[in-house]
Each structure stands twice: as C-alpha cells, then as structure tokens.
Design an enzyme around this catalytic site. Sequence first.
Site: not given
Lengths: 337, 337, 337
Positions: B246-247
Amino acid sequence: MAVDSRFYDHIGPISLAEIASLTGAKFEGDGDVLIQDVAASHSAGPSEVSYYEGSKAPTPSDVSPNAQACFVVEKFADALPPGVAPLIVPLPRYAHYVAAHSLIRYRNWFDTGPDDGAASIHESARVHSTAVIGAGAAIGDRTVVGPHAVIGPGVQVGRDCQIGANASVQSALVGNSVKIYSGARIGESGFGVMPGPDGATDAPQFGRVILQDFVTVGANSCIDRGAFDDTILGEHTKIDNLCQIAHNVVVGRNVLMASFAGISGTVTIGDGVMLGGRVGIADHVVVGEGAQIAASAGVFREIPAGETWGGIPAKPLRQWMKEVAWLNRQIEVSKKK
Amino acid sequence: MAVDSRFYDHIGPISLAEIASLTGAKFEGDGDVLIQDVAASHSAGPSEVSYYEGSKAPTPSDVSPNAQACFVVEKFADALPPGVAPLIVPLPRYAHYVAAHSLIRYRNWFDTGPDDGAASIHESARVHSTAVIGAGAAIGDRTVVGPHAVIGPGVQVGRDCQIGANASVQSALVGNSVKIYSGARIGESGFGVMPGPDGATDAPQFGRVILQDFVTVGANSCIDRGAFDDTILGEHTKIDNLCQIAHNVVVGRNVLMASFAGISGTVTIGDGVMLGGRVGIADHVVVGEGAQIAASAGVFREIPAGETWGGIPAKPLRQWMKEVAWLNRQIEVSKKK
Amino acid sequence: MAVDSRFYDHIGPISLAEIASLTGAKFEGDGDVLIQDVAASHSAGPSEVSYYEGSKAPTPSDVSPNAQACFVVEKFADALPPGVAPLIVPLPRYAHYVAAHSLIRYRNWFDTGPDDGAASIHESARVHSTAVIGAGAAIGDRTVVGPHAVIGPGVQVGRDCQIGANASVQSALVGNSVKIYSGARIGESGFGVMPGPDGATDAPQFGRVILQDFVTVGANSCIDRGAFDDTILGEHTKIDNLCQIAHNVVVGRNVLMASFAGISGTVTIGDGVMLGGRVGIADHVVVGEGAQIAASAGVFREIPAGETWGGIPAKPLRQWMKEVAWLNRQIEVSKKK
C-alpha cells in the site's frame, strides 16, 4: 428469466421435445410447447425451463408453479408443482446448462447481433487509441479510458468515470463517477461448478454487474457477474486492490473493503460496513449495516448490524480478544511451572 | 510539498480567498496570499495549504508552523501554530482534496504538459510494438518491455529491466535490473478513503513508487504510490505474485515476500525480512531487520529485529506453537474423559 | 535436462573449463568435456551440470551419478558420486545460474530462433485483432482469443478454448476446452530466490505449465511454470479468481479451488480435492485424493486422502471445531466468575 439483451442473445425458441432430446431427458406431455429461456427454479415463468437439484423433495417455495418445465431427478419428479412439466435426468443442473446453450448465447467479441451498432462514445470522453470498445457499448461525458482497457459489447459506462490501463469490463452497467483501476476485472463468469457426466463443469452465468455512482474498484480486483441475478455495489462503496467479489453479491452504500477481501457468492453486505485487510466471507452470509470486521477475519455466519467482529471463525471482537489473551496467559503460566 | 513534476502539473497558484470560497471555509486574514501547493500537515511550508483532522487538539509536531494555511475544524482553529492561517470547515481532509484539485493535476494519458517531449527509449532497449510508452518517459539500455505493457507519462525505467506483458507502471522511478512480471500494477492510487459530504470519497495520492536496483515484482502484484511521500522497495527485494503493497510503505533491502503478502499503508519493513505466504501487516506497523514471519500470520504490532513470529494476531513463533500444542492437548484430554 | 525447445534455446555447448572460468569454480580434471545443459541434481545426465546445496553431505539419492559435473561447496566435494566432476564454489546454486545463462536462453518476444515460423492459427479459431500471438505458437479449432491477450512464443493451445481479455500465456501447453479468464497469468517465472554475491537473486525457471483438458483458470489468477519440471493441472480442475499456483505444483483431476487459494512450490494435490476460499498450502505438502479443506485454512503438513481439515495450522475439522468451541466456553465460564 429476462437476460439482458445487451449481453446475451436469445437463439431459441426450441420445442420441449427437442430439449428432452438434447439432454436425454425422460419426458411426458406436450412436446410442441416452445421454450424461450432458462431460469432459476424459484422464479421461472411460462416458456422457461428451470432445474431442481436439492437433496430433499422440493417445497412450494423451491420451484415456481409458473415454470413451463423443470429438470429434476426421477425420485422428485412427482413433487414438482402441478403444471410444471418434469424433465427427468440424472444431473438436472447439467441438463439445464446443455439446454441453455441452445437458448442463450453470450455476446462475445465475435458474435455481434444484427442490431449491434458501433459503440456510442460521448465527444467529451477521452478514450486511449489502444482501448477496445465493444459493439453497442456506451461511454459517457468526460469519462477517461486508459491504454489497453477493454470495454465489452453492450457495456454502459456513465459520466466522469475512469477506467485504468489493461482493465476489462463486460456484462456491466457502470454509473457515474466510477473509478476502475488498472487490471481490474469486472463481469467475468463466476465460479459456479457443477458435476457433469465427465467431471467438474462450469455452470453458465447469465447475470450482470451493477456498479452504482462513485464506486471505486482497486487494481487487479475482480467482480464477477451474477449467475441468474446481478452482482451489485452500492453508491460510494470503495474496494481496495486485489479483492474478489463473487456472483450475486449485493453490497450496500459506503462500504469499505481493504485488500484481499474475499466475498463469496450470494453474500449480502449492508450500508457502511468496513472490512479490514484480507477478510473472507463465506457464501450466503449476511453482514448487517455498519458492522466492522477486523483484518484477517474469516466470517462463516451472519454478523448483526453495528457489531465489530474478528478472528477465524469470526466472532464478536471482544470475545475474540479475550480468548486470545486468555490462551496467552495459560501458556505463560505453564512456562513458570 | 514538492510533487514530482514528471507526474503532476501545478495548475495554480490561487489566492487564499479563492480557496476559502471553493471550499466554503470560514477564514480571516490576508486573502491575497497565493497558494501554490498542498502538503501534509507536519511538513507544509510557505504558500502551501495543509489540513488537520485528528480527534484531539493538534500538538506542535502535528502541524508545521511554516504552513501558509491549514484546514481545521472550528474547535481546533485556535490550536494551530501562530502564523498558520486556519481555514475552518467541517471536513478538513475533504476540503484539502477540493483545494488540491485547483492546484495539482495528475498527468494522465491525455493531459500532456507543454514540456513533455516524446519518450526517451535507449537504442538497445527492446520495446514490443504493442507497448504504450507515455510522454516524457525514459527506458534504459537493454531493457525489455513486453506486449501490451503500459509505461505512464514521466516514468523512468533504468537499464537491464524486464517489464512483462500487460503490466502497467505509472508515477514510478525504476532502477536497474528490475523485473516487473506480467500484469503487475505499479503506482496506482492508494486506498485512502475519507468522509465527504455525500459519502465515502477517495483521497488524492500525490506520491511516487521507487523501485531500487534488482527488485523483482511478481505477476499481478500491486504497489501503490505514496499519498504525500513515496512507496519504496530497497535493492534486491523480491516480491512474489499477487502481493499488495500500500501507499507510503518503506521496504528495505533483500526482503522476500511470498504470495498474497498484504502490506498496509505506512508500514516499515527492515532489511532481510522474510514473509511466508499470505502474511498481512496492519498499517503503521514496523517490522525490524531480519525478522521472519510465518505463512498466514496477521501482524498487528511491531516485530523486533531478528525475531520469528506467527499466528493471528501474530506473536513470537515459540509462543504461538506452544499455544497451538497446548490447546490441542486440552481437547485430547477431554476426549479421553 | 530436456528443456522444451519451443520455449528455450540451447546456446552452448561450452567446455567445463569455460564454465569453471565463468563461475570462478575450483576444478580438477578434463576441462575439454562439453557441457550442453543444466539440470536438477537428482536427475542430471551426461554433458549436464547440476548443483548441490544441502546443509548435509549429499546422499546417493541427492546427486545423480550420471551428471557430468556438479557445483558444490568445498566441504562436500568429496561426497559427490565418483565420476561426477566437482565444481567448487561458495554459492553452488548461484554458480549454476551463471552457467545456465551461457547454456540456455529463454525465448522471449525478441529472440526468435531460426526455425520459428509464424504462429499456426486454425482457420476456425477467432483471434481478436489486438491479441498478440508469438512465433511458433499454435491455436486450435474454434478457440477464441480475446482483446489484448498475449500468447507467448511456442505456446500450444488446443481446440475449443477461451482465452480472456488481457490474459497472458507463456511456456505452456494448453489442452482442449480450457478456459483462461481475463488477466490470468500462465507460465510466469516462479518465485525461487537464492543468495547471490550481491544479495537476493532470482533463480532461473526452465519448466512449463501443462493445463489438461477442461481446466478453467479464473480471472487474474497466476500459475507459474516449473523450475526444472512442470506445473500441471489435471483434467476438469477448476480454479477461481485470484489464485496462486507456484512452480512444480501438480494438481490432479476435478480439483476445485475457491478464490485466493495459495499453493506453494512442489505441492501435490490429489484428484477431487476441494479447497474453500483463501486456503494456503505450504511448500512440498501432499494433499490426498478427495480431501476437503475449509475456507481460511493454512496447511503446513500432509492431509490424508478423504479427510476434511480446517484452521491455522490446519488439522482435522472435528478437532478444530472442538478446539474453537472449547476455547469459547472457557471465556464464557470466566465471564461468569
């Protein structure tokens, strides 16, 4: 069943006698009746053929009395509602599938019908030159379609949508302001496997995917089309990358699913539900409005509205946390001994 | 914030008064100040607007005193550092998103800037004729790009890389000898969802993905770009198929992740960490150097360097194994009764 | 090893002395012997070079006495079978990989061999104009290949198959009536990571994928090719979306795997096995015929034929259910106290 003619072609009708012949069904009665369509047993109507494959004799709610005919095993033939013609076969669901092949054809890239015009693309839409848009599809105002994206025949995409690179969309109605990120797969055939005479056989899937306004689907996520009914995601529902939503799932509004959510067939999820990462939900389970499910949970039964659950099998979060802590203490105690 | 101009265009500046008007913010002070950019609250500087959305009053470390302005709910407006202009709104993060739309534009396939030249492809690179390479992208010596791969505008790919069929890469800087297998998705928008006035809304993502030398990313894996910062994979880190990163995740060197690794936002993973299959790690967790995590684990808190953990929730492997064995014995005992 | 010349080119032979020089191996004996090929240590033959990297001295079953030469660490050099020339190096598997680069070349989109003719596409097949079919590939009667699908060089696809949009297939032999849904990745390089002198290094993968008749592979699922041997799925086996099947896995007939199945390297799965959603199986595990595995299970050891297992780590379902119920009761009891 009203299959959506944008995605399926009716190629019948054929007579009941022909259907019996194609499927090897034992059959008595008027063989000249014309069958137009296949349907699920509880909702079949006139000129439609359904099937019953339960392990007990069908009850009145199992088989619609309006069905023209129904594939059924011999021992349950007499239990069908009066007026429904029994088609006696050893594998009813398989026979239904064989019949379906003579009645309905999935409209793929090559079987364009006589009425299929060119795709309708709004002049303000921006479609990359490498994207493929099927016959009869529509792309709304200001919608952006990325490189190598594939929009299947008949698919309707609304306004202000984004379709990512290498994504594919088929058998779907897509609202406005929907985002489908790269590599997502919308509208594939769901995982319905039935016994056939030679082994496991894919059951045909006749439904659609409905994505309501402001839905976002993450990269490489998959949302299968319904079997007879539709798979539906409500407004503002947001799906992370690499999630799986099976056929006939109905998801409410403002639902959030983190990565690796796995929603099995015919699950119902209420508005505002939140799923942590890699939550699995078994088929036919109902998750009530506003429920929250902790990451890694495996849900095997209904979750009441507003509750927070976790664990495998999932249970109320407090109960799970207590069990985890209690078990941990037992081991610490025995270490001291 | 210094958004990377290879991936984003600045389309401002606009005055603080205009921003207040666009977002419906209550505002006092000099409306003529020009805002150029959006930023995270802890790092915003002059001519940048940030937001604060904590549930408690901001501390000095929460909001940079150098920010020009900050969206904030009314009750915390007085707690901002002196010199930071409060923009009072009910949904600060949403207002920030609205402002961002007037300041920064993601450079997609169609919005090429005036300076965007053709892609720069080294003469020794081999790019399949069906691959799409965006404006301003660069492909290094001997790099191979497969059929239907998509390299977004401004993406930099080094020497001796392999980009698989149907893979897509955007908002990314890719080192040398990096392999990205078929269908991998690099640089998609991360899963950041915030409340908006009409329902769940995607938070914009302004960062990048950095893949250092000798990184390998498996088929159909996804690595999201950062929100404000970058998502980074260190040298020689190897990711199996169908993983999700994820980010803002920062992964060290020589990290191995087997299939279905799910790394949530802002996780930090030290050098040499090994993850078995389908390990999930909750957001903001830190995994120390050289830690090993058993297959199927669900990690909800920090793992110290060098330790081996397993289970859901994850704990030291020895503890988990003992619990499993002890629980098993309890049942065997009660069977004998 | 007999690599399949449809997918790999032999680019040797080279002499043993050259191999020693390329890999920095210490070596005594006849340097003029020609090496044609690399092989696994247990099956190597004349003019083939293998490697041994166990932590104990090799037993007779570990290293084939027919191998021409074998990379090995110094302390085990004397334990090789007589007649096998030891090539002494600190990292045998890495040295083997270096040697492989001089002996075998993966046939990618650009390295077509002199004998590679055009693809052979049956006149009744329907291949979308945007699909890419590699040199030497074959597409059988009535097979449908969707938009942006990629069929690699040398891939053989039988009759009545469906290849979905954006799917990719390489190093694979595909039977008749096989369905590969959109975005599936068949034949990618498996996740074999070894230590190299500068960090983690991808081990080369020389095998194939075999999909027998009536196999179905779901959307965005991945099936890696074998390392030295093949990855095989038996007839009528049905794989849901987003599943991962690693190198050298052998799956029997009529096996059903629901979403997120994660099958690690060299697992063997018997006929008729059923896997619920997101079941993980650790490497080298054997699952007996007709076994059933409950959703969310993590399998770390052999499951006997016909049994039903569940839980993490997986155990017989009855045992798992009892443990779950017993643990639940302990907490309820302590609540009452």
